[in-house]
Design an enzyme around this catalytic site. Structure first.
Site, PDB file in Angstrom:
ATOM      1  N   GLU A  33       0.955  -1.004   0.050  1.00 59.39           N
ATOM      2  CA  GLU A  33      -0.184   0.067   0.127  1.00 59.39           C
ATOM      3  C   GLU A  33       0.769   1.319  -0.035  1.00 59.39           C
ATOM      4  O   GLU A  33       1.994   1.234   0.309  1.00 59.39           O
ATOM      5  CB  GLU A  33      -0.968  -0.168   1.212  1.00 59.39           C
ATOM      6  CG  GLU A  33      -0.242  -0.149   2.635  1.00 59.39           C
ATOM      7  CD  GLU A  33      -0.977   0.460   3.697  1.00 59.39           C
ATOM      8  OE1 GLU A  33      -1.166   1.684   3.465  1.00 59.39           O
ATOM      9  OE2 GLU A  33      -1.325  -0.300   4.765  1.00 59.39           O
ATOM     10  N   LYS A 167      -2.995  -2.099  14.795  1.00 57.89           N
ATOM     11  CA  LYS A 167      -2.090  -1.097  15.427  1.00 57.89           C
ATOM     12  C   LYS A 167      -2.570  -1.084  16.964  1.00 57.89           C
ATOM     13  O   LYS A 167      -3.563  -0.961  17.127  1.00 57.89           O
ATOM     14  CB  LYS A 167      -2.374   0.212  14.735  1.00 57.89           C
ATOM     15  CG  LYS A 167      -1.606   0.406  13.437  1.00 57.89           C
ATOM     16  CD  LYS A 167      -1.646   1.721  12.949  1.00 57.89           C
ATOM     17  CE  LYS A 167      -2.840   2.086  11.915  1.00 57.89           C
ATOM     18  NZ  LYS A 167      -2.421   1.074  10.675  1.00 57.89           N
TER      19      LYS A 167
HETATM   20  N1  PSU Z   1       0.302  -0.026   8.654  1.00 55.83           N
HETATM   21  C1  PSU Z   1       1.362   0.742   8.978  1.00 55.83           C
HETATM   22  N2  PSU Z   1       1.228   2.171   8.883  1.00 55.83           N
HETATM   23  C2  PSU Z   1       0.367   2.790   8.437  1.00 55.83           C
HETATM   24  C3  PSU Z   1      -0.917   1.984   8.048  1.00 55.83           C
HETATM   25  C4  PSU Z   1      -0.821   0.830   8.355  1.00 55.83           C
HETATM   26  O1  PSU Z   1       2.145   0.297   9.585  1.00 55.83           O
HETATM   27  O2  PSU Z   1       0.221   3.903   8.306  1.00 55.83           O
HETATM   28  C5  PSU Z   1      -2.140   2.365   7.439  1.00 55.83           C
HETATM   29  C6  PSU Z   1      -2.874   1.753   6.548  1.00 55.83           C
HETATM   30  O3  PSU Z   1      -3.393   2.254   5.359  1.00 55.83           O
HETATM   31  C7  PSU Z   1      -4.280   1.537   7.344  1.00 55.83           C
HETATM   32  C8  PSU Z   1      -4.576   2.742   7.828  1.00 55.83           C
HETATM   33  O4  PSU Z   1      -5.345   1.127   6.424  1.00 55.83           O
HETATM   34  O5  PSU Z   1      -3.173   3.032   8.250  1.00 55.83           O
HETATM   35  C9  PSU Z   1      -5.761   2.892   9.012  1.00 55.83           C
HETATM   36  O6  PSU Z   1      -6.118   4.099   9.008  1.00 55.83           O
HETATM   37  P1  PSU Z   1      -7.425   4.457   9.525  1.00 55.83           P
HETATM   38  O7  PSU Z   1      -7.473   4.354  10.977  1.00 55.83           O
HETATM   39  O8  PSU Z   1      -7.721   5.924   9.324  1.00 55.83           O
HETATM   40  O9  PSU Z   1      -8.461   3.617   8.877  1.00 55.83           O
END
Ligand code: PSU
Ligand code: MN
Length: 314
Positions: A33, A167
């Site tokens: 991504e 996360k």
């Molecule tokens: N994994 C990482 N760093 C990131 C992400 C994933 O190590 O920045 C990103 C991915 O693109 C995931 C996003 O979809 O964080 C989640 O964002 P949100 O909580 O706004 O959905």
């Protein structure tokens, strides 16, 4: 004018020659991504990391396919100067399911999230995708309803996402509850424990476990023969780069406090917290994040190779 879901309508995909050839030959391809690159890590560490992820995928015998939106098309197999533009592109839109049409129509560059990248990967025929940690239910999400679109995407789109769990900034028990409701297998890679991004064990469990790439490929094959959706493959951060959980929790509490005080909401929350954690920890969380992103790329490639081998002999 194509109607929505008209099967004859062609999605605006631009595949690199290498990715197109690999897919046509039934070889292993792994999607990466662009949100983790553009919004998750600082430049130029992010560019170097993307290079290490691609090298890890190649070393395992697969072809990397970095995905993002470029000039009104879905670019699959971004490299070179264009990849560097994404790495420098903090101003690039963060593109999830809801944003794809709008950003494609505008022609602006777009960094795809887990949800956005899964959609594009599936359209291109790519089944394995490596990220860092998926999005999920934010802490306090039972009130704010801040729940990442990554979870519903996993419920509906048949792509296997290799991540170090979800996360650590999230509410992990509620994240697993939503994944269960969405029917998403949470498959531990050589572990029963659901990893928590920077730490190897959240204290929560996975719903299945595999020991190797052949086992993962067999599980994916069985799941997808039923026409089911996404699969989360949970690979814990490499032990040498894992951080102690109590310390991480202290940093997260401070970062969440700062986010609340500054009024950070919506899609800005995750990038803000990741950047703030890197500051508070003196760069330790960023190191750990890079190590797990690289290792997930390797594991995704091993599984993609096993899946391609399985299909070649089927
Ligand atoms: N994994 C990482 N760093 C990131 C992400 C994933 O190590 O920045 C990103 C991915 O693109 C995931 C996003 O979809 O964080 C989640 O964002 P949100 O909580 O706004 O959905
Ligand atoms: Mn959100």
């Amino acid at each position: 004018m194509p109607r929505p879901a008209d099967p004859a309508s062609k999605p605006p995909l631009s595949l690199s020659a290498e990715v197109a050839e690999a897919l046509a030959a039934g070889r292993a391809v792994v999607a990466l991504e662009t949100t983790a690159i553009a919004h998750g890590l600082p430049f130029p560490d992010n560019l170097a990391l993307a290079g290490r992820q691609m090298a890890a995928i190649r070393a395992a015998g697969a072809v990397p396919a970095v995905i993002g939106l470029w000039r009104g098309r879905i670019a699959v197999g971004i490299e070179g100067d264009r990849l560097a533009a994404f790495a420098e592109g903090r101003g690039f839109a963060k593109v999830s399911r809801r944003d794809l049409g709008a950003i494609l129509a505008s022609g602006a560059p777009g960094a795809t999230t887990v949800a956005g990248t899964m959609i594009c990967a599936a359209l291109a025929g790519i089944r394995l995708f490596a990220t860092g940690g998926i999005g999920g239910v934010h802490r306090g999400g039972e009130t704010t309803l801040d729940v990442s679109a990554d979870l519903t995407e996993l419920g509906r789109t048949p792509v296997a996402v290799v991540s170090a769990g979800a996360k650590a900034i999230l509410d992990l028990p509620r994240t697993l509850e939503v994944l269960e409701s969405e029917g998403v297998p949470v498959v531990g890679w050589r572990t029963d424990a659901f990893p928590a991004f920077y730490t190897v064990d959240s204290g929560l469990g996975c719903s299945a476990r595999v020991e190797d790439a052949a086992g993962a490929a067999a599980l994916l094959d069985a799941h997808w023969r039923l026409g089911l959706g996404g699969v989360l493959i949970a690979n814990p951060v490499p032990a040498a780069e894992a951080l102690p959980r109590p310390q991480v929790e202290g940093w997260i509490a401070q970062a969440l406090d700062d986010a609340a005080r500054r009024g950070v909401t919506g899609k800005a929350v995750t990038p803000y917290l990741l950047a703030r954690l890197a500051e508070i920890s003196g760069g330790l969380t960023s190191r750990s994040n890079q190590a797990l992103l690289e290792d997930n790329a390797r594991v995704a490639a091993e599984i993609a190779v096993a899946l391609a081998a399985r299909e070649a002999t089927a």
